[in-house]
Design a protein around this motif. Sequence first.
Motif, mmCIF file in Angstrom:
data_model
loop_
_atom_site.group_PDB
_atom_site.id
_atom_site.type_symbol
_atom_site.label_atom_id
_atom_site.label_comp_id
_atom_site.label_asym_id
_atom_site.label_seq_id
_atom_site.Cartn_x
_atom_site.Cartn_y
_atom_site.Cartn_z
ATOM 1 N N LYS A 46 -56.786 -75.453 -80.508
ATOM 2 C CA LYS A 46 -57.602 -75.034 -79.371
ATOM 3 C C LYS A 46 -57.049 -73.727 -78.820
ATOM 4 O O LYS A 46 -55.856 -73.474 -78.887
ATOM 5 C CB LYS A 46 -57.555 -76.097 -78.275
ATOM 6 N N GLN A 50 -59.086 -72.898 -73.559
ATOM 7 C CA GLN A 50 -59.693 -74.220 -73.664
ATOM 8 C C GLN A 50 -58.729 -75.295 -73.166
ATOM 9 O O GLN A 50 -59.120 -76.234 -72.482
ATOM 10 C CB GLN A 50 -60.115 -74.519 -75.097
ATOM 11 N N TYR A 127 -62.422 -67.988 -71.665
ATOM 12 C CA TYR A 127 -62.983 -69.138 -72.377
ATOM 13 C C TYR A 127 -64.336 -69.521 -71.780
ATOM 14 O O TYR A 127 -65.323 -69.698 -72.497
ATOM 15 C CB TYR A 127 -62.010 -70.326 -72.321
ATOM 16 N N SER A 131 -68.063 -69.428 -73.618
ATOM 17 C CA SER A 131 -68.404 -70.780 -74.066
ATOM 18 C C SER A 131 -69.683 -71.244 -73.375
ATOM 19 O O SER A 131 -70.186 -70.576 -72.476
ATOM 20 C CB SER A 131 -67.265 -71.752 -73.718
#
Length: 151
Positions: A46, A50, A127, A131
């Motif tokens: 990861k 994250q 992130y 995302s």
Amino acid sequence: MEKINRISLFSLLAALAVVHSFALAQNPTKKASVKPSGKPSATVTKSPGQVVYEQNCLTCHQANGSGVPNLNPPLRGTDWVLGDKTRLINVVLKGLQGQEVEGDAYDNAMPAHDFLTDTQIADVLTYIRSSFGNKADAITTDEVKATRAQK
């Protein structure tokens, strides 16, 4: 009655956060996957952002960034996430309460996460901005440092 339900929901979410944090503490950066044969395959690493998200944000904003209606705002497709970087950094540094997001009100206060390092904040915001269907520029450690200095 509605207040009791909100308190119960908040207590449940807090308990889930503790359980989730404990599970992540066991091995925060790797997740084993299983082949159809039942044998473990290669591990998936990861990103640092994250990991920070899963430890600090996931309980309220959910695994897919959808948030919780009337409690915690979504992190996908909103101007708060995709717009002004300084405003977003300040949300993490100072917290947020009583602010409408995309025309909807959310009751839970977001506490300040100023205990995170500049790098952790840059990682988690990058992130989030890349995302959940979001496509926005990265946030750098220097941008976080400069915003924190203005605090």
